[in-house]
Design a protein around this motif. Structure first.
Motif, short mmCIF file in Angstrom:
data_model
loop_
_atom_site.label_atom_id
_atom_site.label_comp_id
_atom_site.label_asym_id
_atom_site.label_seq_id
_atom_site.Cartn_x
_atom_site.Cartn_y
_atom_site.Cartn_z
N GLN A 117 0.66 -0.80 -0.05
CA GLN A 117 0.11 -0.17 0.01
C GLN A 117 1.05 1.55 0.00
N GLY A 118 2.42 1.00 -0.22
CA GLY A 118 3.00 2.63 0.44
C GLY A 118 3.10 3.16 1.36
N VAL A 119 2.38 2.15 2.32
CA VAL A 119 2.29 2.49 3.79
C VAL A 119 3.49 3.23 4.80
N ASP A 120 4.46 3.88 5.32
CA ASP A 120 4.90 3.64 6.29
C ASP A 120 5.33 3.04 7.37
N CYS A 121 5.71 2.37 7.83
CA CYS A 121 6.00 1.45 9.04
C CYS A 121 6.88 2.44 10.37
N LEU A 122 6.43 2.32 11.74
CA LEU A 122 6.82 2.70 12.99
C LEU A 122 7.60 2.85 13.07
N PRO A 123 9.10 2.99 13.18
CA PRO A 123 10.28 2.10 13.98
C PRO A 123 10.00 1.94 15.52
N ALA A 124 9.91 1.33 15.44
CA ALA A 124 10.54 0.48 16.90
C ALA A 124 11.89 0.77 17.74
N PRO A 125 11.42 1.18 19.69
CA PRO A 125 12.30 1.98 20.15
C PRO A 125 13.19 0.88 20.41
N THR A 126 14.13 1.14 20.86
CA THR A 126 15.45 0.63 21.16
C THR A 126 15.01 -0.04 23.18
N VAL A 127 15.55 -1.24 23.03
CA VAL A 127 15.37 -1.33 24.12
C VAL A 127 15.83 -0.75 25.89
N GLY A 128 17.18 0.56 25.26
CA GLY A 128 17.51 1.15 25.90
C GLY A 128 16.40 2.17 26.31
N GLU A 129 15.63 3.12 24.89
CA GLU A 129 14.67 3.65 25.15
C GLU A 129 13.46 2.95 25.99
N LEU A 130 13.33 2.19 26.02
CA LEU A 130 11.84 1.69 26.99
C LEU A 130 12.11 1.41 27.65
#
Lengths: 393, 275
Positions: A117-130
Motif C-alpha cells: 500500500q506504500g504505507v510507512d512502518c513506524l520504527p520500534a524503540p530500542t530496549v534502552g529507550e523502553l
C-alpha cells in the motif's frame, strides 16, 4: 461442521474478526492426549511412548536443498491481500489490530500489506529507550494519512517504565492523532496490553484456524513446481498426503487433523512441524523397499509423530514457568533484557533460559529468545493449567 | 455371680480367630491410612490449580472413611452389638472421657467436624491465633501448619470450637496479597496511585482475572498506601509482595516521593511497646 468443498473454502487465508475465531476440531482431545502422554512419560520415562509403525532410525532428516523444495518459506502475501480487503470495510476505525500467535506471521503480513500500500512502518524503540521510559520515540511521530506497526510487541517492556511508551502510542493512535493505523501484534502481547493499557472497542482480526483438510491442501500445493510428495505417517504407516485426488479422502486427513488440532489451527506453527518432522528413508531402507514401492512416487516422505519431542515436563518449576510466560508476552526477548522484566537476577534468568534452550523449549531468532514452535502447544497448555494469562487464540 | 455373667455377655468370646481378625483389621487400617495419606499428599503436591486443593481435601476424608469402616467391622467382633451393650459401653467410655481424656477426645471430635465442614484443608493458608502458614497436614487430633519461617506448628482441632480461623484462599487458588507503602504527606496522590497500580500490573506473579486495588489512607504521620492484588499461585504470595514492595520503592524513590518517618517520640513509644 460444514463441509469444505470449494477451492476458496480450502484457502488458509481467511481473515476474520477475533470473536469468530474457533480452534479446529479435536483440539480438546489433542490437549487430553498431550496430558496423558506427559503423565505416562513422567511415570514410565520416554520409552513409554506410543507404538510407531515406522522407527525413527530407519529415517533421516531432509537436507536443506530438499527442505527448500518440499517445504519452502510461507508466502504471507495472500494473507496481506486478505487483510487489505478487510481493512477496506474498516476505513473509519483509527486503529485496526491484526494478531497472531508466536511464529504466526503477523509481522510479515502487516509489513507486506504496508509495502504493497506504500504505507510507512513506524520504527520500534530500542530496549534502552523502553527501559528508561523515554517518550521521545512517540513524541516525534507525526500525523500521517496511514501508518503501520508490524510488531507491537517490540514497543513495550513489562515494567513501569516500559509501559509508558506503548500507552502513549496507543492513546494517540486511538484518538486519531496519528492518522489511520494498522497494528500487527503477537496474541500474547495483545492479551497483556488489553489488561495493562486497555484496547476495548478496537477491531481485532486474525487468520481463521485451519482444519486438517485445509492443511493437506496447503502442504500439497507448497512444493515448488507444484509436484506434491507422497507422505506417510510414522505413527500409523498410512498415507497422509499424496499427489492426486486422494487428498480429498477423509481418512487421509485424519493425521493432518491431529496436526491442526495440536497447533490450534495456526499455519505458522503447523508449517514448522511439517518442515522439522519430515523425513526420508535411509538409502539402505529405500533400496530394500524399492521393489515393494515400485509403483509409488520416488519421493516418498515420512512425517514423525507431532508429540514425540520438545514437550515440557509437568513438574516444570516456577522460575522456568515465569520465564516462558514473560518471553511469550514480549514476543521473545534478548538476554540482556531479561532482568528488566523478571523478578530474578540476570544470572538466575540466564540459567533458566540456558536450561530451557538445552531442552529445545526455546529457540533463538535474531538474538531474541522465544518459545520454539514445536514446544508452543505444550507450553501454552502448561501456562493455562497454572492460571497464567494466556492468549485468546 | 449374676453381675459377672452380665459383664461377660457384654463382650464376645475372644478366641484366637477373633484376635487374628482384629490384628488384620488393625494392620490394614494403619496400612491403608498411611498409604492413602502419603499417596494423596504426594499426588496433590505435584498438581497445580484447583485440582490440587480438591485432592488435598480428600486426605482427612479418606482417613475418616477408613476409620469408620474399621470400627464398623471390629466392634461387632469384640462386643455383642445390642442396645443394652452399646449403652453400657458408651456410658463407660463417656465416664473415662469425662475424667481423663476430655481435651483429647474433644480434639478428635473437632477433627471429624473439620473433615466435614472443611474450615481448613491441606494447601490452605490459614491464621489460627497468632499462627499463620500453609496447612500441610490435617491429622486426627491436630492440624500441622507450616509458617513462612519454616516452623511446623501443630494446632489442636479443639481451637475450632472457640477460635476464629482465617482462611486466606479457602480451598481455591486466589489469595489476596497486600503491599504497604508509608509516604510523607507532601506528594501528588493521584500520580502515586497510578504508579502503584502500574507496579502491580507489571509484576510477573500477577493473576489477571482478579482486580488490582490501590487504597490510600491518611494518617497523622503521612499517607498509607496499600496495593491489594492476587498472585497466580498462593505459594507465590511472599515473592509477590516482595516484588511489589521492591519495585514500588524504586518507582517512588525515582520520582522523589519520600517515605514517611515516625517522629522521634512516636518511634520511642513504639520501641517501648515492642520491649
Amino acid at each position: 461442521m460444514a463441509q469444505r468443498s470449494t477451492k476458496a473454502d480450502l484457502s488458509p487465508w481467511d481473515v476474520v474478526a477475533l470473536e469468530t475465531f474457533c480452534t479446529p476440531e479435536r483440539t480438546q482431545s489433542s490437549q487430553w492426549r498431550r496430558s496423558w502422554r506427559a503423565a505416562t512419560s513422567w511415570m514410565g520415562g520416554k520409552g513409554a511412548s506410543e507404538r510407531q509403525a515406522k522407527q525413527e532410525h530407519e529415517l533421516r532428516a531432509l537436507p536443506e536443498v530438499k527442505l527448500a523444495h518440499w517445504a519452502p518459506e510461507i508466502d504471507w502475501s495472500p494473507a496481506a491481500s486478505a487483510l487489505g480487503e478487510i481493512l477496506e470495510c474498516h476505513e473509519e476505525a483509527p486503529v485496526v489490530l491484526f494478531i497472531s500467535p508466536p511464529h504466526g506471521g503477523h509481522r510479515e503480513v502487516v509489513s507486506q500489506w504496508a509495502e504493497h500500500q506504500g504505507v510507512d512502518c513506524l520504527p520500534a524503540p530500542t530496549v534502552g529507550e523502553l527501559a528508561e521510559g523515554s517518550l521521545e520515540w512517540v513524541e516525534c511521530l507525526a500525523l500521517q494519512h496511514r501508518w503501520a506497526v508490524p510488531a507491537l510487541e517490540r514497543h513495550f517492556l513489562r515494567n513501569t517504565q516500559g509501559l509508558q511508551g506503548v500507552r502513549e502510542l496507543l492513546e494517540r493512535a486511538l484518538s486519531s492523532r496519528l492518522g489511520q493505523g494498522v497494528i500487527g501484534c503477537d496474541s500474547w502481547t495483545y492479551a497483556y496490553l488489553k489488561h495493562a493499557v486497555g484496547l476495548e472497542g478496537v477491531p481485532v482480526f486474525v487468520l481463521q484456524a485451519l482444519e486438517g483438510e485445509q492443511l493437506a491442501h496447503y502442504f500439497a500445493h507448497l512444493p515448488k513446481g507444484g509436484d506434491c510428495p507422497t507422505v506417510y505417517s510414522t505413527r500409523t504407516g498410512k498415507k497422509i498426503l499424496s499427489n492426486g485426488g486422494e487428498n480429498q479422502q477423509k481418512d487421509v486427513h485424519k493425521e493432518l487433523q491431529r496436526l491442526a488440532a495440536h497447533c490450534r489451527g495456526h499455519l505458522g506453527i503447523a508449517w514448522h512441524y511439517w518442515r522439522e518432522r519430515l523425513r526420508e528413508p535411509t538409502e539402505s531402507d529405500a533400496a530394500d523397499r524399492s521393489s515393494e514401492r515400485s509403483q509409488a512416487s520416488p519421493e516418498s516422505l515420512w512425517l514423525l509423530d507431532v508429540l514425540a519431542e520438545a514437550e515440557l515436563p509437568e513438574d516444570t518449576g516456577d522460575v522456568a514457568t515465569l520465564l516462558l510466560h514473560t518471553l511469550l508476552i514480549h514476543g521473545g526477548l534478548e538476554d540482556h533484557a531479561l532482568d528488566l522484566v523478571l523478578p530474578f537476577s540476570n544470572h538466575e534468568a540466564l540459567n533458566a533460559r540456558l536450561s530451557l534452550a538445552r531442552q529445545g523449549i526455546l529457540s533463538c531468532h535474531q538474538q531474541r529468545w522465544q518459545v520454539a514452535p514445536l514446544s508452543y502447544a505444550s507450553v501454552r497448555q502448561l501456562l493455562e493449567s497454572r492460571h497464567y494469562l494466556v492468549d485468546p487464540l | 455371680m449374676d453381675e459377672q455373667m452380665q459383664y461377660a455377655k457384654l463382650f464376645n468370646d475372644i478366641d484366637s480367630q477373633a484376635l487374628i481378625t482384629l490384628g488384620v483389621i488393625l494392620a490394614s487400617t494403619i496400612l491403608l491410612t498411611f498409604a492413602s495419606q502419603h499417596m494423596l499428599t504426594w499426588l496433590a503436591n505435584r498438581l497445580h490449580g484447583p485440582i490440587r486443593f480438591r485432592v488435598f481435601a480428600l486426605v482427612p476424608l479418606t482417613r475418616l472413611v477408613i476409620l469408620i469402616t474399621a470400627l464398623a467391622i471390629a466392634v461387632p467382633i469384640v462386643i455383642e452389638p445390642s442396645l443394652r451393650n452399646m449403652v453400657t459401653l458408651l456410658g463407660a467410655i463417656g465416664l473415662a472421657i469425662g475424667f481423663a481424656l476430655k481435651e483429647y477426645v474433644s480434639s478428635l471430635i473437632a477433627g471429624v467436624v473439620s473433615a466435614v465442614e472443611l474450615p481448613y484443608r491441606p494447601g490452605d493458608w490459614v491464621k489460627i491465633d497468632d499462627t499463620y502458614g500453609e496447612v500441610k497436614h490435617v491429622g486426627m487430633r491436630t492440624v500441622s501448619v507450616q509458617t513462612p519461617d519454616d516452623d511446623l506448628v501443630a494446632v489442636p482441632h479443639l481451637k475450632l470450637w472457640d477460635t476464629a480461623i482465617y482462611n486466606a484462599n479457602n480451598g481455591g487458588v486466589s489469595l489476596q496479597c497486600v503491599a504497604s507503602f508509608y509516604l510523607q504527606p507532601e506528594h501528588e496522590a493521584g500520580w502515586v496511585r497510578k504508579a502503584l497500580r502500574d507496579v502491580a500490573l507489571t509484576s510477573a506473579y500477577l493473576k489477571f482475572d482478579k482486580p488490582i486495588i490501590v487504597i490510600a489512607e491518611e494518617k497523622p504521620w503521612g499517607t498509607h498506601y496499600r496495593i491489594r492484588a492476587y498472585p497466580v499461585d498462593p505459594r507465590q504470595q511472599f515473592l509477590f509482595i516482595t516484588d511489589l514492595t521492591v519495585r514500588g520503592k524504586q518507582v517512588l524513590s525515582a520520582a522523589g516521593v519520600m517515605p514517611a518517618l515516625l517522629p522521634p517520640d512516636a518511634a520511642l513509644d513504639s520501641q517501648g511497646t515492642a520491649g
